[in-house]
Motif scaffolding. Structure first.
Motif, short mmCIF file in Angstrom:
data_model
loop_
_atom_site.label_atom_id
_atom_site.label_comp_id
_atom_site.label_asym_id
_atom_site.label_seq_id
_atom_site.Cartn_x
_atom_site.Cartn_y
_atom_site.Cartn_z
N GLU A 24 12.76 31.19 4.22
CA GLU A 24 11.50 30.46 4.15
C GLU A 24 10.31 31.36 3.85
O GLU A 24 9.40 30.97 3.13
CB GLU A 24 11.25 29.72 5.47
N THR A 160 19.33 26.85 -1.89
CA THR A 160 18.92 25.70 -2.69
C THR A 160 17.90 26.13 -3.75
O THR A 160 17.29 27.20 -3.64
CB THR A 160 18.27 24.61 -1.81
N GLN A 163 14.51 26.66 -2.23
CA GLN A 163 14.41 27.97 -1.59
C GLN A 163 14.12 29.06 -2.63
O GLN A 163 13.28 29.94 -2.40
CB GLN A 163 15.72 28.31 -0.87
N ASP A 198 21.91 20.66 1.60
CA ASP A 198 21.01 20.96 2.71
C ASP A 198 20.15 19.72 2.94
O ASP A 198 19.33 19.35 2.09
CB ASP A 198 20.12 22.16 2.36
N LYS A 199 20.34 19.06 4.09
CA LYS A 199 19.61 17.83 4.39
C LYS A 199 18.57 18.04 5.49
O LYS A 199 18.13 17.08 6.12
CB LYS A 199 20.57 16.71 4.76
N SER A 200 18.18 19.29 5.70
CA SER A 200 17.22 19.59 6.77
C SER A 200 15.81 19.09 6.46
O SER A 200 15.02 18.83 7.37
CB SER A 200 17.17 21.10 7.03
N ASN A 201 15.49 18.91 5.17
CA ASN A 201 14.14 18.49 4.80
C ASN A 201 14.05 17.07 4.26
O ASN A 201 12.96 16.54 4.11
CB ASN A 201 13.56 19.46 3.76
N SER A 202 15.21 16.47 3.95
CA SER A 202 15.19 15.09 3.46
C SER A 202 16.58 14.49 3.60
O SER A 202 17.58 15.21 3.66
CB SER A 202 14.75 15.04 1.99
N LYS A 203 16.65 13.16 3.66
CA LYS A 203 17.94 12.48 3.75
C LYS A 203 18.74 12.67 2.47
O LYS A 203 19.97 12.77 2.50
CB LYS A 203 17.72 10.99 4.00
N GLY A 205 18.63 15.24 0.45
CA GLY A 205 19.14 16.60 0.48
C GLY A 205 19.06 17.32 -0.86
O GLY A 205 18.78 16.73 -1.89
N TYR A 208 23.36 22.96 -2.53
CA TYR A 208 23.42 24.41 -2.40
C TYR A 208 23.99 25.01 -3.68
O TYR A 208 24.80 24.39 -4.39
CB TYR A 208 24.33 24.81 -1.23
#
Length: 236
Positions: A24, A160, A163, A198-203, A205, A208
């Motif tokens: 990040e 991602t 990233q 990676d679904k940490s920020n949105s459904k 996703g 990767y």
């Protein structure tokens, strides 16, 4: 034994500039200097070159002694030789820099000299001419990253596209057009798309990706103009 008895004694040191990315934020690794002058002030990882070692070996040894880090790729930046740079004795310093994935190496870092990661834009003032070394290392990285895929050294094994774009934006301290960035990334043919998201920020996703190591090595010298006109961003 022949010696240069009439010549002035000059010490040679190395200083290591370690940039890291935690997925990040772009950061720099600093330590508290362990001896005078400027004891307990924030510093790059540095020390003197011993009689039986070359510059690169000295950089590896000093970095390991002060931080516990080893097996890093270190690149020589330049030499700093102002007669007044060290208040105690005439010392020439050869600076090296490295780019690392913080999460990959975090278990290696020793606390003996209070090694600490700082956000690149929030780092404290450093001793001697170390601030100058950091600024010139940043300029070198910005220029090289426009021509070669060196910033992938900062990324985890899987990452991602957001990233990757975030990393480039932090290195260049500028916003990059999303569509143009994706087009540039796809044109490199360096990435392998994974099925995992990676679904940490949105459904929905974000997929990767991983780096194709064989193509990375083969294309390292032909990765041109990923960032157009990098000279316009060098001074940021």
């Amino acid at each position: 034994m022949i010696t240069y008895t009439e010549q002035t004694r000059v010490l040679v040191a190395v200083d290591c500039i370690i940039f890291g990315f935690d997925g990040e934020q772009l950061k720099i690794l600093l330590i508290k200097r362990g001896f005078q002058p400027a004891k307990d002030q924030w510093s790059l990882m540095g020390g003197f070159v011993e009689a039986n070692e070359n510059l690169y070996g000295a950089a590896e040894r000093i970095l390991y002694q002060l931080t516990g880090l080893k097996d890093l790729y270190l690149e020589q930046l330049k030499a700093y030789g102002s007669p007044e740079r060290d208040p105690i004795e005439r010392t020439i310093s050869v600076a090296y820099f490295a780019l690392i994935d913080i999460n990959k190496y975090k278990t290696q870092i020793s606390d003996s000299y209070h090694a600490e990661w700082f956000l690149i834009n929030e780092a404290p003032s450093l001793i001697f001419d170390h601030d100058l070394m950091v600024e010139e290392a940043k300029k070198r990285i910005r220029y090289k990253a426009a021509l070669h895929p060196i910033l992938f050294e900062l990324l985890p094994k899987k990452f991602t596209i957001p990233q990757l774009q975030n990393l480039y934006e932090q290195v260049y301290n500028t916003k990059i057009d999303n569509r143009n960035f994706i087009r540039k990334v796809n044109s490199t043919d360096l990435l392998i798309k994974l099925t995992e998201k990676d679904k940490s920020n949105s459904k929905r996703g974000a997929f990767y990706y991983t780096l194709d190591k064989n193509k990375y090595k083969a294309k390292f010298q032909s990765f041109l103009n990923f960032i157009p006109n990098p000279e316009h961003l060098i001074s940021m």
